[in-house]
Design a protein around this motif. Sequence first.
Motif, PDB file in Angstrom:
ATOM      1  N   GLN A   1      33.595  31.569  12.992  1.00  0.00           N
ATOM      2  CA  GLN A   1      33.005  30.277  13.372  1.00  0.00           C
ATOM      3  C   GLN A   1      31.549  30.456  13.800  1.00  0.00           C
ATOM      4  OE1 GLN A   1      35.716  28.530  16.244  1.00  0.00           O
ATOM      5  NE2 GLN A   1      36.965  27.607  14.610  1.00  0.00           N
ATOM      6  N   ALA A   2      31.256  31.561  14.491  1.00  0.00           N
ATOM      7  CA  ALA A   2      29.871  31.806  14.915  1.00  0.00           C
ATOM      8  C   ALA A   2      28.970  31.994  13.695  1.00  0.00           C
ATOM      9  CB  ALA A   2      29.808  33.028  15.831  1.00  0.00           C
ATOM     10  N   LYS A   3      29.465  32.714  12.684  1.00  0.00           N
ATOM     11  CA  LYS A   3      28.658  32.897  11.468  1.00  0.00           C
ATOM     12  C   LYS A   3      28.439  31.565  10.761  1.00  0.00           C
ATOM     13  CE  LYS A   3      30.907  37.213  10.275  1.00  0.00           C
ATOM     14  NZ  LYS A   3      31.635  37.888   9.185  1.00  0.00           N
ATOM     15  N   LEU A   4      29.494  30.765  10.696  1.00  0.00           N
ATOM     16  CA  LEU A   4      29.371  29.453  10.053  1.00  0.00           C
ATOM     17  C   LEU A   4      28.400  28.555  10.813  1.00  0.00           C
ATOM     18  CD1 LEU A   4      32.895  28.186   8.939  1.00  0.00           C
ATOM     19  CD2 LEU A   4      30.809  28.177   7.573  1.00  0.00           C
ATOM     20  N   ALA A   5      28.482  28.599  12.128  1.00  0.00           N
ATOM     21  CA  ALA A   5      27.622  27.720  12.935  1.00  0.00           C
ATOM     22  C   ALA A   5      26.154  28.028  12.691  1.00  0.00           C
ATOM     23  CB  ALA A   5      27.968  27.876  14.424  1.00  0.00           C
TER      24      ALA A   5
ATOM     25  N   GLY B   1      38.170  20.245  15.762  1.00  0.00           N
ATOM     26  CA  GLY B   1      37.184  20.406  16.831  1.00  0.00           C
ATOM     27  C   GLY B   1      35.971  21.175  16.371  1.00  0.00           C
ATOM     28  N   PHE B   2      36.182  22.159  15.500  1.00  0.00           N
ATOM     29  CA  PHE B   2      35.050  22.931  14.970  1.00  0.00           C
ATOM     30  C   PHE B   2      34.574  22.371  13.627  1.00  0.00           C
ATOM     31  CE2 PHE B   2      33.420  26.337  12.215  1.00  0.00           C
ATOM     32  CZ  PHE B   2      32.282  26.667  12.936  1.00  0.00           C
TER      33      PHE B   2
ATOM     34  N   ALA C   1      33.823  19.069   1.270  1.00  0.00           N
ATOM     35  CA  ALA C   1      33.309  17.723   1.559  1.00  0.00           C
ATOM     36  C   ALA C   1      34.010  17.137   2.777  1.00  0.00           C
ATOM     37  CB  ALA C   1      33.477  16.814   0.336  1.00  0.00           C
ATOM     38  N   LEU C   2      35.281  17.446   2.948  1.00  0.00           N
ATOM     39  CA  LEU C   2      36.033  16.902   4.086  1.00  0.00           C
ATOM     40  C   LEU C   2      35.421  17.331   5.419  1.00  0.00           C
ATOM     41  CD1 LEU C   2      39.850  16.505   4.341  1.00  0.00           C
ATOM     42  CD2 LEU C   2      38.587  17.412   6.281  1.00  0.00           C
ATOM     43  N   CYS C   3      34.853  18.540   5.468  1.00  0.00           N
ATOM     44  CA  CYS C   3      34.217  19.020   6.701  1.00  0.00           C
ATOM     45  C   CYS C   3      32.771  18.545   6.813  1.00  0.00           C
ATOM     46  CB  CYS C   3      34.254  20.538   6.765  1.00  0.00           C
ATOM     47  SG  CYS C   3      35.914  21.220   6.890  1.00  0.00           S
TER      48      CYS C   3
END
Lengths: 248, 248
Positions: free
Chosen positions: A88-92, A123-124, A177-179
């Motif tokens: 998640q940190a890499k994605l952020a 949430g993310f 696309a959903l995200c």
Amino acid sequence: MSVRHALIVLAHPDPQSFNAALAHAAARALTDLGARVSWSDLYAMGFGAVAGRGDILDAPAEGPFNLAREQGRAHAAGTLAPDIRAEQAKLAEADFVLFQFPLWWFGMPAILKGWVDRVLTLGFAYGLGRWWNEGPMRDKRAMLSITTGSPAGAYAPDGRNGDIERILWPIEAGVLALCGFTVLPAVVAYGAPWMTDEERRDHIDRLCQRLRALEATPARFFHPLSDFGDDMRLKPDVVPRTPGQHRP
Amino acid sequence: MSVRHALIVLAHPDPQSFNAALAHAAARALTDLGARVSWSDLYAMGFGAVAGRGDILDAPAEGPFNLAREQGRAHAAGTLAPDIRAEQAKLAEADFVLFQFPLWWFGMPAILKGWVDRVLTLGFAYGLGRWWNEGPMRDKRAMLSITTGSPAGAYAPDGRNGDIERILWPIEAGVLALCGFTVLPAVVAYGAPWMTDEERRDHIDRLCQRLRALEATPARFFHPLSDFGDDMRLKPDVVPRTPGQHRP
């Protein structure tokens, strides 16, 4: 807007594979464009593919377990497993995500599907009402780069395997696309096992050229939430514009 | 032809879940019909989801690794990993396979995708030229029983998520029909998290009724190989009849 920070997610068991070569060439091309490149080589990492109680540090050992709800709770509480938080940190940080994988059984290798199941938590990556064009990833772009066993004809609209756009709908629409991601058209190496070395080099060049021309590449269209009524169907005056939606 | 030997493949992390309840009710209904029932509860088994060198007992530790080719070689040599051979033995005995899972990200949970990636090997589930209506599974029937988070409207042809038939195409066509299975229409519990207990009981009844009426349920249509030309596209005189194929 040029890429500042890219994340490459690679899912192939062989570090010498054509998929790996494509991912490494993409990393070099993006670096040459001035981007920082992060890397998730899922097989090399031994990334866990199976979503479940193990994803939640403080999950009750027994009793009902609703994955999405528990993921959302754990995300808010900071109790997601460390390997998930690292992804998640890499994605952020990333503003562009490239997924490189072989199309297995018309879909992602399980290790990549597991990355989706485990990392893109409530949430993310989406929230109640915060999804599609209003999703948390809406300032990021994403693109698939895939290889197939069958040749291009099999993936034509009237091909034996069906239209590649429809095969990719569950990933491009249902995940990306959903995200909220802006989805750039997939780069597909058809019939990869039967390519000559020269054809592979040409395809690697094609992927790199695409990466250098991202700004000029029109994104795929997905209907915004405002095109749908309360019944979650296209409003009567909206003309369907995607390969996944049509009038009954 | 009535079911003699069913295999139920369940993919849900919670043994108390609605998915588990559906699988158990299906097992009882099939037993009542006189069938033997085998069982693959993938989470309970801790089934490995990640295809790779570990699937092949005599795989070289290094060097190029083409999964399909190695799977085919190992299947012929009897050197597939024991957990894969056990699943293949269950499949070989079954004449009906029910897949019970929640639709996660428009697809199978990774543990089930991994079962597909690992178990349906070259030589066992398909062979060069032996696939689709000529595939090794052509004397077996298969059916999906799934739950979704979003309500039915979202999966209408003009729904926000796109037509459920198109979402299931990669599984029903790309996995099941490709191996030769006769595919019976999926039973879908829409909006499962929001169902009342009574609605869940009704849906369980609906699944059991379907199982009791399998013989009267028309199978989904997939074009036979003879409908396609050497270019793997529908011959000019063939009218497209599936949601996955259309004229460009």
